[in-house]
Design an enzyme around this catalytic site. Sequence first.
Site, PDB file in Angstrom:
ATOM      1  N   GLY A 342      11.804   1.587  27.253  1.00 47.55           N
ATOM      2  CA  GLY A 342      13.086   1.252  27.858  1.00 47.55           C
ATOM      3  C   GLY A 342      14.035   0.799  26.775  1.00 47.55           C
ATOM      4  O   GLY A 342      13.643   0.072  25.855  1.00 47.55           O
ATOM      5  N   HIS A 343      15.283   1.249  26.824  1.00 50.95           N
ATOM      6  CA  HIS A 343      16.242   0.903  25.774  1.00 50.95           C
ATOM      7  C   HIS A 343      17.649   0.931  26.345  1.00 50.95           C
ATOM      8  O   HIS A 343      18.010   1.828  27.101  1.00 50.95           O
ATOM      9  CB  HIS A 343      16.130   1.899  24.616  1.00 50.95           C
ATOM     10  CG  HIS A 343      17.186   1.717  23.569  1.00 50.95           C
ATOM     11  ND1 HIS A 343      17.112   0.717  22.618  1.00 50.95           N
ATOM     12  CD2 HIS A 343      18.352   2.362  23.336  1.00 50.95           C
ATOM     13  CE1 HIS A 343      18.187   0.777  21.834  1.00 50.95           C
ATOM     14  NE2 HIS A 343      18.959   1.770  22.252  1.00 50.95           N
ATOM     15  N   MET A 410      11.664   5.365  29.978  1.00 50.23           N
ATOM     16  CA  MET A 410      11.514   4.886  31.349  1.00 50.23           C
ATOM     17  C   MET A 410      12.718   4.100  31.864  1.00 50.23           C
ATOM     18  O   MET A 410      12.854   3.909  33.071  1.00 50.23           O
ATOM     19  CB  MET A 410      10.260   4.003  31.452  1.00 50.23           C
ATOM     20  CG  MET A 410       8.968   4.780  31.328  1.00 50.23           C
ATOM     21  SD  MET A 410       8.819   6.049  32.600  1.00 50.23           S
ATOM     22  CE  MET A 410       7.197   6.704  32.233  1.00 50.23           C
ATOM     23  N   GLU A 411      13.566   3.633  30.969  1.00 57.32           N
ATOM     24  CA  GLU A 411      14.785   2.922  31.387  1.00 57.32           C
ATOM     25  C   GLU A 411      15.859   3.134  30.346  1.00 57.32           C
ATOM     26  O   GLU A 411      15.642   2.863  29.170  1.00 57.32           O
ATOM     27  CB  GLU A 411      14.547   1.410  31.525  1.00 57.32           C
ATOM     28  CG  GLU A 411      13.822   0.976  32.769  1.00 57.32           C
ATOM     29  CD  GLU A 411      13.792  -0.545  32.900  1.00 57.32           C
ATOM     30  OE1 GLU A 411      14.839  -1.186  32.691  1.00 57.32           O
ATOM     31  OE2 GLU A 411      12.710  -1.090  33.197  1.00 57.32           O
ATOM     32  N   ASN A 412      17.014   3.626  30.791  1.00 57.36           N
ATOM     33  CA  ASN A 412      18.183   3.694  29.918  1.00 57.36           C
ATOM     34  C   ASN A 412      19.399   3.855  30.804  1.00 57.36           C
ATOM     35  O   ASN A 412      19.439   4.760  31.648  1.00 57.36           O
ATOM     36  CB  ASN A 412      18.082   4.873  28.937  1.00 57.36           C
ATOM     37  CG  ASN A 412      19.339   5.063  28.109  1.00 57.36           C
ATOM     38  OD1 ASN A 412      20.051   6.051  28.265  1.00 57.36           O
ATOM     39  ND2 ASN A 412      19.633   4.107  27.245  1.00 57.36           N
TER      40      ASN A 412
END
Length: 567
Positions: A342-343, A410-412
């Site tokens: 995730g970033h 998975m997260e951006n």
Amino acid sequence: MKPVRVATLLWMLLLVPRLGAARKGSPEEASFYYGSFPLGFSWGVGSSAYQTEGAWDQDGKGPSIWDVFTHSGKGKVLGNETADVACDSYYKVQEDIILLRELHVNHYRFSLSWPRLLPTGIRAEQVNKKGIKFYSELIDALLSSNITPIVTLHHWDLPQLLQVKYGGWQNVSMANYFRDYANLCFEAFGDRVKHWITFSDPRAMAEKGYETGHHAPGLKLRGTGLYKAAHHIIKAHAEAWHSYNTTWRSKQQGLVGISLNCDWGEPVDISNPKDLEAAERYLQFCLGWFANPIYAGDYPQVMKDYIGRKSAEQGLEMSRLPVFSLQEKSYIKGTSDFLGLGHFTTRYITERNYPFRQGPSYQNDRDLIELVDPNWPDLGSKWLYSVPWGFRRLLNFAQTQYGDPPIYVMENGASQKFHCNQLCDEWRIQYLKGYINEMLKAIKDGANIKGYTSWSLLDKFEWEKGYSDRYGFYYVEFNDRNKPRYPKASVQYYKKIIIANGFPNPREVESWYLKALETCSINNQMLAAEPLLSHMQMVTEIVVPTVCSLCVLITAVLLMLLLRRQS
């Protein structure tokens, strides 16, 4: 200087020409790369149970630590908001499936609510069949729409009874209870779910839950609680992976990984070895804290060195960072079939020495300070700046550091700008365009990236920030009891990227942007009309039945008077 640190510093120095360029208007971003993602690349969006489902006490669900945390009414959440209803997604599965189909996504990442499936948190005590049925039907609905479920086992909503009885993640027994919970999920859903995430952003869960107290369970065990929680979370992850590997993999042929969030840390002065070391230290305390045990069997050496030294200076006989036994190191190493990343943003890093007299804390242990460039685009959230080039560097760092693992982003994503309630989110479009393109460049560099999950499908409950930050592709009107969803401009833009599997050419990509803004203008008119529609709905639901009842009553009275006259 340790060999692994030398290798990392050399890797950072290889980026020096780019780093210097990035400080002068980021021309590396200006060289936009037009091209396609690999065949079979998976595009998706994400959410989590607590942030969206609502139905906090319905159909046998037990309380979570976040239910208790938000219900305390002590100003722990902005506006004293709760997620008791949130997006009401528990009752809107089919409606949300339609949104996913509209986006043309290949996968949907969501989390299971541990207390919805196991109200007390312990499988041996009670399994909630209604919870099993709800998630089973959600998975079936996704698959029938050709959308792959990527399922997170735990996204911060620990059953409250495990916190009360055992102290939550401060207790090593959580590893066994989590393994039992994971086994239930593998048994109930593993015939259809082939991508599992054990924990989502465990660093934030440990730091904010057990160090700063900003998140549930709200404990402030400075310099100790977060390391102990993380230690047990890593053990729990390994237990779940081994359980799947031993019992379920041969039958179900799925993958189990973990999702770790980390910003990129860029040295302020690339000619200063101390800043280079500080930037590396930032990444190891952030990403390496969890990734290194899983990929190398132990905590990063720099964490052991710094926390051990600070602990000794504070008069402690043992380091505040727990120690894995040789058996545990062997058991934990290799427990990931893919690396979830995730970033969101980037920080400049420089060294700052914190004297031990300031007391133990995660921040002091790192001996560094985080800075931002005032020229970076500010998206409205205090912490989130758009710095796309940092994404490429983090992806390449993870690829090099952990031995070329398959990576799933998975997260951006980006939140709304200045509490904007408009649907023309052009800043999110620019964020998506920049970050996704840097990911494409990382693939061109050689990073083995398998999929991308944009955060998030809906506006939702954002933890201690309540409903003030909006990350969704779809605007949710939380003041309306029906929680209607409205597509933002970014829906059209992201959909075009997915269909094209990349960025074909400048003319076509520019047309996507113009078309998205044109569509959102129409949707804005619909949103503006919402108060009137709500008023009309109220009239329909309340006034009309009342008038009808009065008419029936008046008719009855007139009929009685008529009968009396005739008699």
